[in-house]
Design an enzyme around this catalytic site. Sequence first.
Site, short mmCIF file in Angstrom:
data_model
loop_
_atom_site.label_atom_id
_atom_site.label_comp_id
_atom_site.label_asym_id
_atom_site.label_seq_id
_atom_site.Cartn_x
_atom_site.Cartn_y
_atom_site.Cartn_z
N GLN A 288 0.93 -9.15 -6.18
CA GLN A 288 0.41 -10.51 -6.34
C GLN A 288 1.28 -11.36 -7.24
OE1 GLN A 288 -2.63 -11.25 -4.47
NE2 GLN A 288 -1.50 -13.15 -4.73
N THR B 37 0.83 -1.21 0.00
CA THR B 37 0.00 0.00 0.00
C THR B 37 0.86 1.26 0.00
OG1 THR B 37 -1.87 -1.10 1.07
CG2 THR B 37 -1.75 1.30 1.28
N ASN C 255 -5.14 -9.56 -8.34
CA ASN C 255 -5.23 -10.33 -7.10
C ASN C 255 -6.50 -11.17 -7.00
OD1 ASN C 255 -6.08 -7.44 -6.83
ND2 ASN C 255 -7.04 -8.24 -4.98
N SER D 111 5.19 -6.56 -1.70
CA SER D 111 4.85 -6.71 -0.29
C SER D 111 5.24 -8.10 0.17
CB SER D 111 3.35 -6.49 -0.08
OG SER D 111 3.03 -6.42 1.29
N CYS E 198 -21.43 -8.97 1.65
CA CYS E 198 -22.83 -8.78 2.03
C CYS E 198 -22.96 -7.86 3.24
CB CYS E 198 -23.46 -10.12 2.40
SG CYS E 198 -23.69 -11.24 1.02
N THR F 55 13.25 4.62 10.87
CA THR F 55 14.23 3.60 11.22
C THR F 55 13.89 2.28 10.54
OG1 THR F 55 14.60 4.63 13.38
CG2 THR F 55 15.28 2.33 13.14
#
Length: 375
Positions: free
Chosen positions: A178, A73, A150, A198, A323, A236
Site C-alpha cells: 500500500q 500475496t 491498507n 504489487s 454483512c 517463465t
Amino acid sequence: MVLLIYADNAATTKLDSDAFEAMKPFLFESYGNVSQPYSFARTAKKALKEARENIAKCIGASPDEIFFTSGGTESDNWAIKGLLKCGDNRLILTSNIEHHAILNACAAVERMNYPVKYLPVDKFGILQPNTLANSINSNVKLVTVMLVNNELGTIEPIKELAKIAHENGSYFHTDAVQALGHIEIDVNDLGVDMLSASAHKFNGPKGVGFLYVRRGIDIQPFMDGGTQEFGVRAGTENIASIVAMAKALQKNCNQIKDTKKRLFEMERRFFEILDKTEIDYIRNGSPNHAPGIINISIKNTSGEMILHRLDLKGIYISTGSACDSTNIKVSHVIKAISVPMDYANGTIRISLGKDNRETDVQEIADALIDILKNN
C-alpha cells in the site's frame, strides 16, 4: 444524473496508459521466452534486465536484490515461509492489523508448529517501537510489519522497528504493497531486509509484483521448478507485465511529490465539507498517513448501506465491515484500534488516486451527506 467516481484506489488502481503501451510489444512482437538462447529472445531478455534495474533505482536497491513474483500475496508468503527451515522454532512477530496475506501466511506456519506472536497497535494503528522492544529477544527469527496500513493509511515507524529487530539478531520484512508509488521509499534508509510490492496498487497491471531481498539473506525458493529469477523463483517470466510494472512505478515515483500535495489538499477539502454538517463521525488512522486514504466511522449507521447507496449514484468506495444474513463482521483493523461498536459498523474507506479530479471530493461528500440525511 449518475456519476462515475472511482474512490477505491487502495483496493486497486487504474492501469496507467504509458504502462499499457509498454506492455504491447511483449505481447504481440517480442514475445520470446527469455530463458532461450536464440536471438528472438534477446529483446525480452534486455527488457527484463532494464525493468529490474529501474525498479531497483526506485527503492534504492541493487538489481540483483529484486525478484519478480505474481504479486503482493506471493511476495508476503515467500518472505515468511522462505526463511523457515526444518526444526527451526524461532518466533515470528507481526502486528494485529496486517493484511490477510501476512496474517493467513502466519496462521499457516503456526499449523506447522512455527510460533507466531501478534503485537497490538495503538489507537492510531501504530505499532509503537517500545511494544516491539518489550516483546523481542534473541529467539525471534523474523519481524514483519506493513509500511502503510491498507485500511487506515497509517504509516508505521519501520525504520525504528527494523533497528530494534536487528539489534536482537532478527530479520525484518515489510509489506509495502500500500506504500510503494505513494510515499518515498529507500530500503537502505528504512533498514529492511525484505520488502513486498504489487504492481496493481501503483497503476501497474494485476498479477505481478516483486520481493526485495537484501543481498546475503538466505531465502529458500517458494516454488520448485526452473532456474528463473536467479534460481529462487521458478516460472517463465511475465515480461509484458514486468515491463509495465517498472514503467508505472517510475512514473508514480517521479510524480510522487505533486500527487501527494494534491491528494492531501483533496482530503482537507472533504473534511472541510463534512465538518459543516452535524454528521457524528470518527476519523480513523494517524495524522502521519499515506495520501488519499480516508477512513471514517459514522455513528449509528451501516457502512454496507452507505457503500450500496453510493454505488447506485456511481461512486465506488469500500467499507470496514462485511454483512451476511445474520450478523455484521467488523474489520480486524477497526477492532484492533478499538473503535466503539456504534461507530465501527458505520466504517467506510474512501481512497483517492492520481486519476481522481479535484471536484470528486465535493461530489462524494455531497452524496454521503444526502444518504445520511435521508436514511
